[in-house]
Design a protein around this motif. Structure first.
Motif, mmCIF file in Angstrom:
data_model
loop_
_atom_site.group_PDB
_atom_site.id
_atom_site.type_symbol
_atom_site.label_atom_id
_atom_site.label_comp_id
_atom_site.label_asym_id
_atom_site.label_seq_id
_atom_site.Cartn_x
_atom_site.Cartn_y
_atom_site.Cartn_z
ATOM 1 N N LEU A 55 -8.259 3.616 6.586
ATOM 2 C CA LEU A 55 -8.755 3.913 5.252
ATOM 3 C C LEU A 55 -7.889 5.014 4.657
ATOM 4 O O LEU A 55 -7.626 6.024 5.314
ATOM 5 C CB LEU A 55 -10.213 4.373 5.303
ATOM 6 C CG LEU A 55 -10.942 4.547 3.974
ATOM 7 C CD1 LEU A 55 -11.074 3.208 3.258
ATOM 8 C CD2 LEU A 55 -12.313 5.160 4.196
ATOM 9 N N THR A 56 -7.416 4.818 3.427
ATOM 10 C CA THR A 56 -6.555 5.806 2.793
ATOM 11 C C THR A 56 -7.297 6.552 1.689
ATOM 12 O O THR A 56 -8.407 6.190 1.302
ATOM 13 C CB THR A 56 -5.285 5.148 2.214
ATOM 14 O OG1 THR A 56 -5.661 4.069 1.340
ATOM 15 C CG2 THR A 56 -4.415 4.602 3.336
ATOM 16 N N GLU A 57 -6.642 7.605 1.183
ATOM 17 C CA GLU A 57 -7.271 8.540 0.267
ATOM 18 C C GLU A 57 -7.748 7.890 -1.023
ATOM 19 O O GLU A 57 -8.690 8.366 -1.662
ATOM 20 C CB GLU A 57 -6.267 9.654 -0.057
ATOM 21 C CG GLU A 57 -6.876 10.975 -0.465
ATOM 22 C CD GLU A 57 -5.833 12.069 -0.492
ATOM 23 O OE1 GLU A 57 -6.020 13.085 0.189
ATOM 24 O OE2 GLU A 57 -4.805 11.911 -1.193
ATOM 25 N N ASP A 58 -7.107 6.803 -1.426
ATOM 26 C CA ASP A 58 -7.495 6.128 -2.663
ATOM 27 C C ASP A 58 -8.635 5.140 -2.464
ATOM 28 O O ASP A 58 -9.002 4.416 -3.387
ATOM 29 C CB ASP A 58 -6.290 5.404 -3.279
ATOM 30 C CG ASP A 58 -5.695 4.354 -2.346
ATOM 31 O OD1 ASP A 58 -6.067 4.346 -1.152
ATOM 32 O OD2 ASP A 58 -4.856 3.559 -2.805
ATOM 33 N N GLY A 59 -9.195 5.097 -1.235
ATOM 34 C CA GLY A 59 -10.321 4.218 -0.962
ATOM 35 C C GLY A 59 -9.951 2.845 -0.456
ATOM 36 O O GLY A 59 -10.831 2.039 -0.129
ATOM 37 N N ARG A 60 -8.659 2.557 -0.355
ATOM 38 C CA ARG A 60 -8.236 1.231 0.102
ATOM 39 C C ARG A 60 -8.299 1.123 1.627
ATOM 40 O O ARG A 60 -8.086 2.102 2.342
ATOM 41 C CB ARG A 60 -6.827 0.912 -0.383
ATOM 42 C CG ARG A 60 -6.739 0.733 -1.891
ATOM 43 C CD ARG A 60 -5.356 0.313 -2.322
ATOM 44 N NE ARG A 60 -5.278 0.132 -3.766
ATOM 45 C CZ ARG A 60 -5.593 -0.993 -4.389
ATOM 46 N NH1 ARG A 60 -5.969 -2.056 -3.701
ATOM 47 N NH2 ARG A 60 -5.514 -1.096 -5.705
ATOM 48 N N ALA A 61 -8.591 -0.095 2.089
ATOM 49 C CA ALA A 61 -8.675 -0.374 3.516
ATOM 50 C C ALA A 61 -7.559 -1.318 3.926
ATOM 51 O O ALA A 61 -7.197 -2.231 3.177
ATOM 52 C CB ALA A 61 -10.032 -1.000 3.854
ATOM 53 N N TYR A 62 -7.002 -1.087 5.109
ATOM 54 C CA TYR A 62 -5.930 -1.911 5.652
ATOM 55 C C TYR A 62 -6.303 -2.347 7.063
ATOM 56 O O TYR A 62 -6.831 -1.550 7.849
ATOM 57 C CB TYR A 62 -4.605 -1.143 5.679
ATOM 58 C CG TYR A 62 -4.134 -0.719 4.317
ATOM 59 C CD1 TYR A 62 -3.234 -1.499 3.589
ATOM 60 C CD2 TYR A 62 -4.601 0.457 3.735
ATOM 61 C CE1 TYR A 62 -2.803 -1.112 2.327
ATOM 62 C CE2 TYR A 62 -4.188 0.845 2.464
ATOM 63 C CZ TYR A 62 -3.290 0.062 1.770
ATOM 64 O OH TYR A 62 -2.881 0.446 0.528
ATOM 65 N N SER A 63 -6.057 -3.619 7.363
ATOM 66 C CA SER A 63 -6.435 -4.179 8.654
ATOM 67 C C SER A 63 -5.208 -4.787 9.337
ATOM 68 O O SER A 63 -4.398 -5.466 8.701
ATOM 69 C CB SER A 63 -7.507 -5.261 8.467
ATOM 70 O OG SER A 63 -7.776 -5.905 9.691
ATOM 71 N N PHE A 64 -5.092 -4.526 10.636
ATOM 72 C CA PHE A 64 -3.981 -5.054 11.419
ATOM 73 C C PHE A 64 -4.489 -5.550 12.776
ATOM 74 O O PHE A 64 -5.389 -4.956 13.363
ATOM 75 C CB PHE A 64 -2.924 -3.965 11.678
ATOM 76 C CG PHE A 64 -2.443 -3.267 10.440
ATOM 77 C CD1 PHE A 64 -1.391 -3.777 9.698
ATOM 78 C CD2 PHE A 64 -3.062 -2.101 10.006
ATOM 79 C CE1 PHE A 64 -0.953 -3.132 8.554
ATOM 80 C CE2 PHE A 64 -2.630 -1.447 8.861
ATOM 81 C CZ PHE A 64 -1.578 -1.968 8.137
ATOM 82 N N ALA A 65 -3.920 -6.647 13.236
ATOM 83 C CA ALA A 65 -4.153 -7.093 14.605
ATOM 84 C C ALA A 65 -3.204 -6.324 15.520
ATOM 85 O O ALA A 65 -2.083 -6.003 15.130
ATOM 86 C CB ALA A 65 -3.922 -8.589 14.719
ATOM 87 N N LEU A 66 -3.637 -6.014 16.730
ATOM 88 C CA LEU A 66 -2.833 -5.267 17.687
ATOM 89 C C LEU A 66 -2.587 -6.112 18.928
ATOM 90 O O LEU A 66 -3.512 -6.750 19.445
ATOM 91 C CB LEU A 66 -3.525 -3.960 18.084
ATOM 92 C CG LEU A 66 -3.828 -2.968 16.965
ATOM 93 C CD1 LEU A 66 -4.555 -1.748 17.527
ATOM 94 C CD2 LEU A 66 -2.553 -2.548 16.252
#
Length: 264
Positions: A78-89
């Motif tokens: 989660l970043t400061e602008d409220g956006r979410a990012y998802s990654f497979a590991l």
């Protein structure tokens, strides 16, 4: 590692199921640098075999990822602008990349409440025009001022010169020059700047962190035979400490020519 509140973790998990997820391959001998578009405020991995480190005291855009052999997992950021990012590991003995710049269009959604329309009208987004004008004026000044050469590197008839490293405001201005003394035009693929620490022969203590540009002035796309092209590369302000050096990488777009320049 910070812990997500249950409702936030559930929300991000729901968004993950709806989005196409990129896969990050990591191992336990190298660090994968992940650079997000905005400062990181929270992050969580789905399994303890994977660790994602970031600055919790002074939020920045850089996160460092490692993993151990075992089951695949996922990472939510989660970043400061409220956006979410998802990654497979996934674990791999050998990595194909040591860093990844993530663009804002890779976001899976925004977890902030939507503002009413009248609020958006009363508080419009600030214009970046003034910043661009400041960068352009400062870049022009430093380009004209730079008369010396701090460091140069020649390979395959291509010369990369670092002419000046200047500080203004919150940015560092790198004045560089490309000269083509070969028999073939040089089409620029990219110029990338890194801040490196330690000895590359000792992988356990070596770090190579990319410095993403905030502005480029007169950046050439092609340098024809016998031609020189000078340009300014603007990055966030930085300083070099002990055993640290600046690295500049120049690559050809339709060919294999590559020039690496080091300065400390």
């Amino acid at each position: 590692m910070r812990t997500f509140p249950l409702f936030l973790f559930s929300l991000l998990s729901y968004l993950t199921l709806r989005a196409q997820t990129d896969t990050l391959y990591v191992n336990d001998t190298h660090t994968l640098a992940l650079v997000l578009p905005n400062p990181i405020t929270r992050a969580v991995t789905g399994h303890p075999h994977y660790q994602f480190g970031y600055d919790t005291n002074s939020p920045g855009r850089l996160g460092l990822l490692q993993g151990h052999p075992g089951t695949d997992s996922n990472l939510l950021v989660l970043t400061e602008d409220g956006r979410a990012y998802s990654f497979a590991l996934a674990y791999r003995k050998e990595l194909q990349e040591s860093y990844r710049f993530v663009h804002v269009d890779k976001s899976i959604g925004n977890v902030r409440p939507v503002k009413p329309m009248d609020s958006l009208v009363q508080n419009p987004m600030p214009s970046l025009g003034s910043n661009s004008l400041q960068y352009r004026k400062a870049s022009t000044y430093f380009l004209e001022k730079a008369q010396t050469v701090l460091r140069s590197k020649r390979k395959d008839g291509i010369i990369l010169r670092l002419r000046d490293v200047a500080y203004y405001g919150t940015s560092t201005y790198l004045v560089m020059e490309i000269e083509n003394r070969s028999d073939i035009d040089f089409e620029v693929d990219f110029v990338q700047v890194f801040k490196a620490h330690g000895n590359p022969r000792k992988k356990s203590s070596y770090q190579k962190l990319p410095l993403e540009p905030v502005y480029k002035h007169r950046m050439p796309t092609i340098v024809t035979v016998g031609q020189k092209q000078r340009f300014a590369f603007v990055v966030p302000k930085f300083t070099l400490g002990d055993r640290e050096k600046l690295m500049v990488e120049l690559r050809e777009k339709r060919g294999s020519r590559r020039v690496m320049l080091n300065w400390d």
